[in-house]
Design a protein around this motif. Structure first.
Motif, short mmCIF file in Angstrom:
data_model
loop_
_atom_site.label_atom_id
_atom_site.label_comp_id
_atom_site.label_asym_id
_atom_site.label_seq_id
_atom_site.Cartn_x
_atom_site.Cartn_y
_atom_site.Cartn_z
N LEU A 100 79.33 91.58 17.59
CA LEU A 100 78.40 90.61 18.15
C LEU A 100 79.02 90.03 19.41
O LEU A 100 80.05 89.36 19.34
CB LEU A 100 78.12 89.49 17.15
N GLU A 101 78.40 90.29 20.55
CA GLU A 101 78.95 89.75 21.80
C GLU A 101 78.56 88.29 21.95
O GLU A 101 77.39 87.92 21.82
CB GLU A 101 78.45 90.54 23.01
N LEU A 102 79.56 87.46 22.22
CA LEU A 102 79.34 86.04 22.47
C LEU A 102 79.14 85.83 23.97
O LEU A 102 79.89 86.37 24.78
CB LEU A 102 80.54 85.24 21.95
N VAL A 103 78.13 85.03 24.34
CA VAL A 103 77.76 84.95 25.76
C VAL A 103 77.92 83.56 26.36
O VAL A 103 77.77 83.40 27.57
CB VAL A 103 76.31 85.43 25.96
N ASP A 104 78.24 82.56 25.55
CA ASP A 104 78.40 81.19 26.04
C ASP A 104 79.85 80.78 25.78
O ASP A 104 80.28 80.70 24.64
CB ASP A 104 77.45 80.26 25.29
N PRO A 105 80.63 80.50 26.84
CA PRO A 105 82.06 80.19 26.64
C PRO A 105 82.32 78.95 25.80
O PRO A 105 83.43 78.78 25.29
CB PRO A 105 82.58 80.01 28.07
N ARG A 106 81.34 78.10 25.63
CA ARG A 106 81.53 76.94 24.74
C ARG A 106 81.65 77.39 23.28
O ARG A 106 82.27 76.71 22.47
CB ARG A 106 80.37 75.96 24.89
N TYR A 107 81.05 78.53 22.99
CA TYR A 107 81.09 79.09 21.63
C TYR A 107 81.93 80.36 21.70
O TYR A 107 81.43 81.49 21.60
CB TYR A 107 79.66 79.33 21.13
N TYR A 108 83.21 80.14 21.90
CA TYR A 108 84.15 81.21 22.25
C TYR A 108 84.64 81.99 21.04
O TYR A 108 85.18 83.08 21.17
CB TYR A 108 85.35 80.61 23.00
N HIS A 109 84.50 81.43 19.85
CA HIS A 109 84.78 82.12 18.59
C HIS A 109 83.48 82.24 17.80
O HIS A 109 82.62 81.35 17.87
CB HIS A 109 85.78 81.34 17.73
N LEU A 110 83.37 83.28 16.99
CA LEU A 110 82.17 83.46 16.17
C LEU A 110 81.94 82.27 15.24
O LEU A 110 80.81 81.87 15.01
CB LEU A 110 82.29 84.76 15.37
N ASP A 111 83.03 81.69 14.71
CA ASP A 111 82.84 80.62 13.73
C ASP A 111 82.38 79.30 14.35
O ASP A 111 82.14 78.33 13.64
CB ASP A 111 84.10 80.41 12.87
N THR A 112 82.22 79.25 15.68
CA THR A 112 81.65 78.07 16.31
C THR A 112 80.12 78.13 16.36
O THR A 112 79.48 77.12 16.66
CB THR A 112 82.17 77.88 17.75
N CYS A 113 79.55 79.30 16.06
CA CYS A 113 78.10 79.47 16.21
C CYS A 113 77.46 80.24 15.05
O CYS A 113 76.26 80.52 15.08
CB CYS A 113 77.78 80.17 17.53
N PHE A 114 78.26 80.58 14.03
CA PHE A 114 77.76 81.39 12.91
C PHE A 114 78.56 81.04 11.67
O PHE A 114 79.79 80.94 11.73
CB PHE A 114 77.92 82.87 13.23
N CYS A 115 77.86 80.85 10.55
CA CYS A 115 78.55 80.53 9.31
C CYS A 115 77.84 81.21 8.14
O CYS A 115 76.71 80.82 7.78
CB CYS A 115 78.57 79.01 9.08
N PRO A 116 78.46 82.22 7.52
CA PRO A 116 77.87 82.83 6.33
C PRO A 116 77.84 81.83 5.18
O PRO A 116 78.80 81.09 4.95
CB PRO A 116 78.82 84.00 6.02
N LEU A 117 76.73 81.81 4.46
CA LEU A 117 76.59 80.95 3.30
C LEU A 117 76.74 81.73 2.00
O LEU A 117 77.31 81.25 1.03
CB LEU A 117 75.22 80.26 3.31
N ALA A 118 76.20 82.92 2.00
CA ALA A 118 76.19 83.80 0.83
C ALA A 118 76.05 85.23 1.37
O ALA A 118 75.82 85.42 2.57
CB ALA A 118 75.03 83.44 -0.10
#
Length: 283
Positions: A157-175
């Motif tokens: 998954l390519e991240l495109v906004d440098p404020r969300y530089y790690h996946l865990d800043t914009c995505f969180c698996p719940l289940a």
């Protein structure tokens, strides 16, 4: 009986904004040491109150971001794939993490020398697949190497906004079949992958994503996250989860929040391999 979640944390004795390696960090905006400790211990106590067993890594002077244990590496069963940090300011953390994991029974391995990889900051299991953020900190080719090493499917998954530089800043698996995410952090292809592969996606608004609400810790049906996300809290409630809001503003100054401050030693709740291991242990 469910297995007790095991989490690694590092007290913030030497935490501070000593350099700038992401858009959130500003040496002119210092953290408050007393408030940082108060917020960190509130997170620690909330997690233990939810039944998690928290293990502590000794802080090290000169490594202010050691507090963000999520970036240590990636655990898969009894294997620890150590991070290879992109920025020199954080590279001194690697031997500290390697020693801890080796001392606690994990086999420690590294990615190839020229492959940047920032662990559970960018690599998160959701079901059988490893969701892999890349561009700002981790490399796409490294994520494929990790998938080959573990024998699991990787969804880059390519991240495109440098404020969300790690996946865990914009995505969180719940289940294994559900997650929360901020669509604006991904390109159209990444958004389509998430929509196609995850049955239940809870969208986070731009305003609440900016308060690091996606950077959450999931313990069973509880989601511990930074305060200031009432819309997400309501959405979580509709899906059977309880939001546990805490003030973690001192750590957002460095670009981290609840998830960044924790490392699941037993695998995330959303990882199918962890669920299978738990079922086998309780059989």
């Amino acid at each position: 009986m469910a297995e007790t979640p095991r989490i690694l944390m590092c007290p913030p004795e030497y935490y501070g904004i000593e350099y700038e390696i992401n858009p959130w960090m500003n040496r002119g905006v210092a953290s408050d040491p007393d408030e940082s400790r108060r917020q960190w211990w509130a997170l620690h106590d909330a997690l233990t109150g939810l039944g998690a067993a928290v293990e502590l890594l000794d802080p090290v002077r000169g490594l202010p971001d050691l507090v963000f244990t999520a970036n240590a590496g990636l655990v898969y069963r009894d294997l620890f794939l150590s991070s290879r940090f992109r920025y020199g300011e954080r590279q001194g953390e690697t031997p500290v993490f390697d020693r801890w994991f080796a001392d606690h029974g994990f086999a420690v391995e590294h990615t190839p020398d020229d492959h940047h990889f920032e662990g559970a900051g960018d690599a998160l299991f959701c079901g059988d697949a490893l969701l892999a953020g890349y561009r700002f900190r981790s490399d796409a080719r490294t994520m494929q190497w990790v998938g080959d090493r573990l024998g699991v499917e990787v969804l880059p998954l390519e991240l495109v906004d440098p404020r969300y530089y790690h996946l865990d800043t914009c995505f969180c698996p719940l289940a294994p079949d559900s997650a929360i995410y901020f669509p604006g952090a991904f390109d159209e292809y990444g958004r389509s992958v998430l929509r196609d592969r995850i049955r239940t996606l809870i969208e986070v608004s731009a305003e609440e994503a900016f308060s690091f609400s996606c950077n959450a810790v999931v313990v069973g049906r509880s989601v511990v996250l930074n305060a200031g996300a009432p819309k997400l809290a309501r959405s979580l409630g509709r899906h059977g989860y309880e939001a546990v809001p805490l003030s973690l503003t001192e750590f957002i100054k460095a670009g981290g929040s609840a998830k960044c401050l924790t490392f699941r030693l037993d695998g995330e709740d959303a990882a199918s391999w962890r669920s299978a291991a738990t079922r086998a242990a309780s059989a």
